[in-house]
Design a protein around this motif. Structure first.
Motif, PDB file in Angstrom:
ATOM      1  N   SER A 143       0.793  -1.236   0.000  1.00  0.00           N
ATOM      2  CA  SER A 143       0.000   0.000   0.000  1.00  0.00           C
ATOM      3  C   SER A 143       0.821   1.280   0.000  1.00  0.00           C
ATOM      4  O   SER A 143       0.266   2.379   0.114  1.00  0.00           O
ATOM      5  N   GLU A 144       2.133   1.182  -0.144  1.00  0.00           N
ATOM      6  CA  GLU A 144       2.999   2.339   0.068  1.00  0.00           C
ATOM      7  C   GLU A 144       2.660   3.537  -0.817  1.00  0.00           C
ATOM      8  O   GLU A 144       2.729   4.695  -0.368  1.00  0.00           O
ATOM      9  N   VAL A 145       2.311   3.297  -2.095  1.00  0.00           N
ATOM     10  CA  VAL A 145       2.068   4.445  -2.985  1.00  0.00           C
ATOM     11  C   VAL A 145       0.851   5.262  -2.566  1.00  0.00           C
ATOM     12  O   VAL A 145       0.723   6.440  -2.940  1.00  0.00           O
ATOM     13  N   LYS A 146      -0.054   4.657  -1.803  1.00  0.00           N
ATOM     14  CA  LYS A 146      -1.197   5.418  -1.292  1.00  0.00           C
ATOM     15  C   LYS A 146      -0.745   6.542  -0.366  1.00  0.00           C
ATOM     16  O   LYS A 146      -1.446   7.537  -0.174  1.00  0.00           O
ATOM     17  N   LEU A 147       0.430   6.365   0.229  1.00  0.00           N
ATOM     18  CA  LEU A 147       0.970   7.358   1.160  1.00  0.00           C
ATOM     19  C   LEU A 147       2.058   8.206   0.519  1.00  0.00           C
ATOM     20  O   LEU A 147       2.745   8.955   1.208  1.00  0.00           O
ATOM     21  N   GLY A 148       2.244   8.044  -0.791  1.00  0.00           N
ATOM     22  CA  GLY A 148       3.301   8.785  -1.460  1.00  0.00           C
ATOM     23  C   GLY A 148       4.666   8.170  -1.272  1.00  0.00           C
ATOM     24  O   GLY A 148       5.690   8.831  -1.489  1.00  0.00           O
ATOM     25  N   LEU A 149       4.698   6.900  -0.866  1.00  0.00           N
ATOM     26  CA  LEU A 149       5.957   6.208  -0.603  1.00  0.00           C
ATOM     27  C   LEU A 149       6.149   5.060  -1.597  1.00  0.00           C
ATOM     28  O   LEU A 149       5.345   4.874  -2.503  1.00  0.00           O
ATOM     29  N   ILE A 150       7.215   4.301  -1.421  1.00  0.00           N
ATOM     30  CA  ILE A 150       7.464   3.126  -2.254  1.00  0.00           C
ATOM     31  C   ILE A 150       7.923   1.978  -1.357  1.00  0.00           C
ATOM     32  O   ILE A 150       8.532   2.205  -0.304  1.00  0.00           O
ATOM     33  N   PRO A 151       7.663   0.728  -1.754  1.00  0.00           N
ATOM     34  CA  PRO A 151       8.103  -0.420  -0.952  1.00  0.00           C
ATOM     35  C   PRO A 151       9.556  -0.764  -1.243  1.00  0.00           C
ATOM     36  O   PRO A 151       9.889  -1.882  -1.666  1.00  0.00           O
TER      37      PRO A 151
END
Length: 268
Positions: A143-151
């Motif tokens: 779900s990382e991209v939902k927070l503007g992040l990447i896994p």
């Protein structure tokens, strides 16, 4: 057991046990859905180091108490990260990377038992384990991209397991996927609502095998991950089989086979 076994260390967010050759590292923060932070990460690293150096541990089982395997990153931990500068964030990420690497390179077979949610970094732990079993109601998400992040830190293990094509889909969409889909993607090997019963024959099989042989299999497969078959590959694989044939465990295994008896690995 040796003095550095995890039995001798009191942990806050995990629990450890060792019985009849089987070590257990249990995520034990059910009230927070086993979400992990810097404390849990450091504890898991310490536990892995303890089990790795303990000759009494032949197999390691990773599991979790409560309804969910792990919801991924702890919210309070994420709030801290949002206020950290680059250097602090880098140190924080390096700790998680160390955990994933140590689990991936753990010198003994690892089995992950997964129930409920397995989100974000939890999926990294599963993909870094050798064998994984999930319940039918388990669900997975990157779900990382939902927070503007990447896994980022878990991506090598997830991409190796799922493949690039599937990784692109699930890392980009951040959609949840089921245990059935996880089985198709090779994230888990089996789906069962009785995790302990499903794991029992697998653990029994692992305990009957050569400890050295299994450790060398893991090293062998790690070396072959790039898929290249060239002169160096041929030389390496030939050297490995020749070396293990003349080793103590290799000799014991071969002699036991020809003598029609069970090998006594512990006597070596």
């Amino acid at each position: 057991m040796t003095s550095n076994t995890p039995h001798t260390t009191q942990f806050e967010y995990i629990s450890c046990a060792l019985h009849s050759g089987v070590g257990e590292m249990v995520l034990n923060r059910a009230d927070k859905h086993n979400a992990f932070d810097e404390v849990m990460i450091s504890e898991m690293i310490a536990a892995l180091d303890g089990f790795a150096s303990n000759d009494d541990c032949q197999v390691l089982v990773l599991k979790a108490n409560g309804k969910n395997f792990s919801a991924g990153a702890d919210l309070n931990w994420m709030r801290k990260q949002a206020k950290m500068d680059f250097e602090q964030n880098l140190a924080d990420a390096n700790a998680l990377a160390t955990l994933m690497h140590k689990l991936d390179k753990f010198p003994k077979p690892t089995v992950a038992l997964v129930q409920g949610a397995a989100f974000g970094g939890a999926l990294g732990l599963i993909c870094a384990s050798d064998i994984a079993i999930a319940t039918t109601r388990a669900s997975f998400c990157l779900s990382e991209v939902k927070l503007g992040l990447i896994p980022a830190v878990i991506s090598p293990y997830v991409a190796r397991t799922m493949g690039q094509r599937a990784s692109r889909r699930y890392m980009l969409t951040a959609e949840r996927f089921s245990a059935e889909q996880a089985l198709k993607l090779d994230v888990v090997h089996e789906v069962s609502d009785d995790l302990e019963a499903a794991a029992e024959p697998i653990i029994a099989a692992l305990l009957s095998n050569s400890p050295q042989g299994m450790a060398w299999v893991k090293t062998l497969l790690s070396r072959l991950e790039d898929g290249v078959i060239d002169a160096n590959t041929l030389a390496y694989t030939s050297e490995r089989i020749a070396r293990i044939r003349v080793s103590n465990e290799g000799q014991e295994g071969l002699n036991a086979f020809f003598d029609k008896r069970k090998p006594d690995w512990k006597a070596i």
